[in-house]
Structures are given as structure tokens and as C-alpha cells.
Write an enzyme that holds these catalytic residues in place. Structure first.
Site, PDB file in Angstrom:
ATOM      1  N   SER A   1      51.718  42.177  47.510  1.00  0.00           N
ATOM      2  CA  SER A   1      50.566  42.646  48.261  1.00  0.00           C
ATOM      3  C   SER A   1      49.475  41.604  48.398  1.00  0.00           C
ATOM      4  O   SER A   1      48.662  41.688  49.330  1.00  0.00           O
ATOM      5  CB  SER A   1      49.997  43.911  47.596  1.00  0.00           C
TER       6      SER A   1
ATOM      7  N   GLY B   1      57.321  43.200  42.284  1.00  0.00           N
ATOM      8  CA  GLY B   1      57.911  43.481  43.587  1.00  0.00           C
ATOM      9  C   GLY B   1      59.401  43.237  43.660  1.00  0.00           C
ATOM     10  O   GLY B   1      60.017  43.389  44.715  1.00  0.00           O
TER      11      GLY B   1
ATOM     12  N   LYS C   1      55.396  37.989  36.482  1.00  0.00           N
ATOM     13  CA  LYS C   1      55.676  38.237  37.888  1.00  0.00           C
ATOM     14  C   LYS C   1      56.956  39.047  38.000  1.00  0.00           C
ATOM     15  O   LYS C   1      57.749  39.083  37.082  1.00  0.00           O
ATOM     16  CB  LYS C   1      55.819  36.915  38.654  1.00  0.00           C
TER      17      LYS C   1
ATOM     18  N   GLY D   1      51.256  35.592  44.311  1.00  0.00           N
ATOM     19  CA  GLY D   1      50.443  36.405  43.421  1.00  0.00           C
ATOM     20  C   GLY D   1      51.061  36.501  42.039  1.00  0.00           C
ATOM     21  O   GLY D   1      52.054  35.839  41.726  1.00  0.00           O
TER      22      GLY D   1
ATOM     23  N   GLU E   1      61.373  33.852  43.722  1.00  0.00           N
ATOM     24  CA  GLU E   1      60.044  33.287  43.526  1.00  0.00           C
ATOM     25  C   GLU E   1      60.096  32.092  42.585  1.00  0.00           C
ATOM     26  O   GLU E   1      59.529  31.029  42.869  1.00  0.00           O
ATOM     27  CB  GLU E   1      59.093  34.357  42.974  1.00  0.00           C
TER      28      GLU E   1
END
Length: 317
Positions: free
Chosen positions: A97, A168, A165, A153, A174
Site C-alpha cells: 500500500s 503482502g 516485510k 515499504g 522483493e
């Protein structure tokens, strides 16, 4: 030359995908411990045609209706691109987000001509779809293994700039992309700043589906994760939750995710990262250690503070 009917149709489909991607991001915003932006909470059938002009444009036109949290995320995402992305660069595009707004900003600056000749590497299918809808040139690590900068993020940031992290569900891609960047810029709102990793956000661990219950038990038994409670994420991969009665969540890579929750801080983050990486059945984990070049933090007052290289010393110890 005028675009052909096929080209116009393709552009229309891309714009519609942008709206769908945006709705997916923010409809599941609870996965990131934040309410969905009021733009999407209030969306009705009457508002759908405006979304066909692209979710990014819709967000800009209705910025005043965004929640304070989403305004902060937008502020951090835009600043990261403005400060660190230049023409000719290869750029890693994060997922989530907050990273959504960094991708949006790249698209804006390409369209305006401020950025030229850049190539971007997305870290998830959702980010790829958003980037394509904004006509951002894309490739993969197969074509370019070295990146100038990556922007993403985080779900939690500790005083050593170690991160959790994976809320999501995109932690493997990532990490693969961001570890290859000369600079990894982390963008967060100040609610993600913590004195230690663990209690504020469950640690995601991507595992193979084969004998997943066995790998779950192995993870739970690691001394380095003592005190952690491990569960397999179910339902939507980006929901960071267990949805009762739903099958295991599946990542873009076809794997499962184990979420390990803690009541106390992980005592040795580096040791925990090493132990997880050495566990057979674990693909990778959501501890990002010794990777962060800079943390851009959007505050509730509507300002940005920068920690790390070129910025302040950590202020949330």
C-alpha cells in the site's frame, strides 16, 4: 501517427487494470494495519467510470478524501522517487500500500517527461499490472541483475533499520530484487517504527507446499524464534491472516507462507534470519537485515523525516 484501434483497446484495458489493482490494494488494506482510503470505501457504481481513467489520476483528484495514513504513505512514496530516481536508471518497484504510491510517482514523471530511459523491475504480479497500466518500461532480473535503486515499504522498522516485510505476500521477489540494488530505500509511515521486531507484526516465512505442516513445526521449534507462534496463512496471500475454512494462501511463486507472531522482541534478528535461511523447506523469510540504505518516514504532521545514510540518526530507539 494516430493510434490504431487495437492500440487504443490495449491502453483502455491497461487503464482498467490500474483501477482493479488499486481496488485490490486498498480493499485489502487491513492486511497492512490501515483502513482503506475513503476514495475506495465510498466507491459506488456511479464512481466506477471515473476509475477507468486510471486509479492514479483518481487518487490525485480526490487526495483531500484520503485518510491521514494514506496521505502519509503517498508523501513518503513520492519523496523516495523525487530524491532517488533519475533518468537512465534501473529501478526496483516494491509491493504494497505504500509502494503503490512510489510506482504511481514513477508513472507521473515518465508521462511528464521528467524521467526518461528508465527500466523498472516489479516485485509482484500486482505491481507489474500497475506499472504496465502506467506505461512504465519493465524487465526482470534475467535481463538486468544490477539495479541503481529499489523502493519499497515495510511492515516494521527497528533502530538498526532491520525490517519485517511480507505482509503482502511478495517477500521472496522483493528480497531478490532489493538485495541487488545499489540503494534500497524503505518508505513507511511512522506507525511502522518499533523498538524491536516481532510483536508489532508477525514475521512471514515463505515455504514450499511439500510437507508444509512439517516445515511449520520445524520453524516453530527453532531456538532463535523462541516464543514465536507459527501458523500457515490462509485465504488471500496479501491478507496477512488466517481465514477460517480457507485453503493455504499461495504466493506468486506457488509457495505457502508461515506467519510467526511474537509477544516479545526477537532477541537476535541476525541469528533468526540465518536459522530460517538454513531450514530445509524454507524458501526465504521476511527479515531484511543490513540492506536498508535509507528510511523515509512520513509523520502524522504531514512531513517527511529521513533516517540512515544522508539523513538523521535513528530517533525511535
Amino acid at each position: 501517427p494516430r493510434p490504431t484501434q487495437r492500440e487504443e483497446s490495449t491502453r483502455a484495458r491497461r487503464k482498467m487494470r490500474t483501477a482493479v489493482v488499486a481496488l485490490c490494494f486498498f480493499a485489502s488494506a487491513s492486511a497492512f494495519n490501515a483502513p482503506a482510503p475513503s476514495l475506495f470505501r465510498a466507491a459506488s457504481a456511479a464512481s466506477v467510470p471515473s476509475l477507468r481513467h486510471g486509479a492514479a489520476a483518481g487518487l490525485r483528484m480526490m487526495a483531500d478524501d484520503m485518510s491521514p495514513t494514506d496521505k502519509a504513505k503517498q508523501l513518503a512514496g513520492y519523496k523516495a522517487v523525487d530524491d532517488h530516481v533519475e533518468s537512465g536508471m534501473t529501478v526496483g518497484l516494491g509491493t504494497g500500500s505504500t509502494a503503490y504510491f512510489a510506482v504511481e510517482r514513477v508513472g507521473q514523471k515518465l508521462k511528464s517527461g521528467e524521467l526518461k530511459d528508465i527500466m523498472c523491475i516489479p516485485t509482484s504480479e500486482r505491481t507489474r499490472e500497475q506499472a504496465e497500466s502506467l506505461d512504465i518500461p519493465l524487465c526482470t532480473l534475467n535481463e538486468r541483475s544490477e539495479l541503481d535503486v529499489a523502493i519499497d515499504g515495510a511492515d516494521a522498522v527497528d533502530p538498526d533499520y532491520a525490517l519485517v516485510k511480507g505482509g503482502g505476500g511478495a517477500l521472496l521477489r522483493e528480497k531478490m530484487v532489493e538485495v541487488m540494488a545499489k540503494k534500497f530505500i524503505c518508505i513507511v509511515d511512522d506507525s511502522k517504527l518499533v523498538d524491536g521486531l516481532g510483536p508489532s507484526f508477525a514475521l512471514p516465512v515463505e515455504i514450499t507446499p511439500f510437507c508444509s505442516e512439517h516445515t511449520l513445526r520445524t520453524i516453530a521449534a527453532l531456538p532463535e524464534l523462541k516464543g514465536g507462534e507459527a501458523v500457515i496463512r490462509t485465504g488471500d496471500c496479501s491478507n496477512n491472516a488466517v481465514e477460517e475454512g480457507k485453503p493455504p494462501a499461495v504466493t506468486d511463486n506457488g509457495n505457502y507462507i508461515v506467519d510467526v507472531s511474537f509477544k516479545e522482541n526477537i532477541k537476535d534478528v541476525k541469528a533468526a534470519a540465518k536459522a530460517l535461511k538454513n531450514t530445509v523447506g524454507v524458501v526465504d523469510h521476511g527479515l531484511f537485515v543490513d540492506m536498508t540504505h535509507q528510511v523515509i518516514v512520513a509523520t502524522k504532521e504531514g512531513k517527511c523525516r529521513v533516517a540512515g545514510k544522508g539523513g538523521e540518526d535513528c530517533w525511535w530507539k
